[in-house]
Write a protein that holds these residues in place. Structure first.
Motif, short mmCIF file in Angstrom:
data_model
loop_
_atom_site.label_atom_id
_atom_site.label_comp_id
_atom_site.label_asym_id
_atom_site.label_seq_id
_atom_site.Cartn_x
_atom_site.Cartn_y
_atom_site.Cartn_z
N ALA A 85 -15.26 12.68 -30.22
CA ALA A 85 -16.66 12.37 -29.94
C ALA A 85 -17.08 11.01 -30.46
CB ALA A 85 -17.56 13.45 -30.54
N LYS A 140 -16.30 20.89 -25.88
CA LYS A 140 -16.09 19.56 -25.33
C LYS A 140 -17.21 19.17 -24.35
CE LYS A 140 -12.68 19.05 -27.92
NZ LYS A 140 -12.83 18.18 -29.13
N LEU A 142 -20.26 19.76 -25.01
CA LEU A 142 -21.26 19.19 -25.93
C LEU A 142 -20.96 17.72 -26.22
CD1 LEU A 142 -21.75 22.07 -28.54
CD2 LEU A 142 -23.38 21.29 -26.81
N VAL A 143 -19.68 17.38 -26.32
CA VAL A 143 -19.30 15.98 -26.53
C VAL A 143 -19.75 15.13 -25.35
CG1 VAL A 143 -17.36 14.38 -26.77
CG2 VAL A 143 -17.35 16.56 -28.02
N ARG A 145 -22.12 15.81 -23.22
CA ARG A 145 -23.59 15.75 -23.20
C ARG A 145 -24.10 14.74 -24.21
NH1 ARG A 145 -23.01 21.60 -22.85
NH2 ARG A 145 -23.49 22.26 -20.70
N ARG A 146 -23.44 14.65 -25.37
CA ARG A 146 -23.85 13.67 -26.37
C ARG A 146 -23.66 12.25 -25.84
NH1 ARG A 146 -20.71 14.00 -31.90
NH2 ARG A 146 -21.46 16.14 -31.66
N TRP A 147 -22.53 12.02 -25.18
CA TRP A 147 -22.30 10.69 -24.61
C TRP A 147 -23.35 10.34 -23.56
CZ3 TRP A 147 -16.32 11.61 -23.86
CH2 TRP A 147 -15.68 11.40 -25.10
N ALA A 149 -26.47 11.59 -23.49
CA ALA A 149 -27.72 11.38 -24.22
C ALA A 149 -27.76 10.01 -24.88
CB ALA A 149 -27.90 12.48 -25.27
N GLU A 150 -26.61 9.50 -25.29
CA GLU A 150 -26.53 8.19 -25.93
C GLU A 150 -26.49 7.05 -24.92
OE1 GLU A 150 -24.05 9.75 -29.88
OE2 GLU A 150 -23.02 8.70 -28.26
N ARG A 152 -24.06 6.43 -22.84
CA ARG A 152 -22.71 5.88 -22.65
C ARG A 152 -22.02 6.44 -21.41
NH1 ARG A 152 -19.29 5.97 -27.97
NH2 ARG A 152 -20.22 8.01 -28.42
#
Length: 210
Positions: A85, A140, A142-143, A145-147, A149-150, A152
């Motif tokens: 992540a 994974k 969630l990883v 989704r984080r990218w 949200a950021e 990227r």
């Protein structure tokens, strides 16, 4: 008080080697004939062991088949487990997709074996699919989704994106006859890698579907 359980005996190097030889032979047999069609006699003949010698290592056909599936899943899922992540998203996804393609080309029988198991309703791995595999995919996702949200990665459905990676990469093993008929022989691995990465990753940062 219950008696303490005896520690399992450590396998010798020869025992470990023979088990791997048996599993390699079983992979070829089961991927060609399926669980029902594959036999212990076929596996013993392919790996050069007598049937009694093979049964010293695995008592039943079920035990061999499940061991092959367990090894296949462990190998396949390791690159997904290590998706980092904290790393660059495109670099990590490139690594993962490339690893999946390498496995597809180097061990196509494993992909076909797993596809056959799924086509028959996953009788031997159903609990794994609903438990550990589902948990891994959700972690994974969630990883991803984080990218997103950021900023990227562009917005995407992470679970179905993982499905798409599996479908595209494993196609070259599961449908090898079709691929080779259309491409006039085994496709060039590097060309496939570039094409698949372009299809799956191009535009993740800014392109949007029509």
């Amino acid at each position: 008080m219950p008696k303490p359980q005896a520690k399992p005996e450590r396998k010798t190097r020869i025992q470990s080697q023979n088990e791997q030889i048996i599993l390699d032979a079983a992979l070829e047999v089961f991927s060609a004939y399926g669980y029902r069609g594959g036999t212990i006699d076929q596996i013993a003949a392919r790996c050069g062991l007598s049937k009694p010698n093979l049964l010293y290592y695995f008592r039943r056909k079920d035990d061999i088949y499940e061991a092959v599936l367990e090894r296949t899943l462990a190998d396949w899922l390791e690159p997904l487990r290590t998706l980092d992540a904290a790393a660059d998203p495109v670099s990590e996804l490139t690594r993962y997709i490339s690893a999946k393609l390498d496995m597809t080309f180097e061990r196509p029988a494993a992909s076909r074996l797993f596809a056959n198991e799924i086509l028959h309703g996953a009788p031997h791995v159903g609990k794994f699919l609903k438990g550990p595999l589902k948990d891994l995919v959700e972690a994974k996702a969630l990883v991803l989704r984080r990218w997103v949200a950021e900023g990227r990665l562009r917005p995407l459905d992470p679970v179905h994106f993982i499905f798409a990676i599996w479908a595209v990469t494993q196609h070259y093993a599961d449908f090898a006859a079709q691929v080779e008929a259309i491409t006039d022989g085994p496709p060039d691995r590097e060309r496939v890698r570039r094409a698949v990465l372009d299809i799956l990753l191009c535009g993740l940062n800014n392109a949007k579907p029509a």
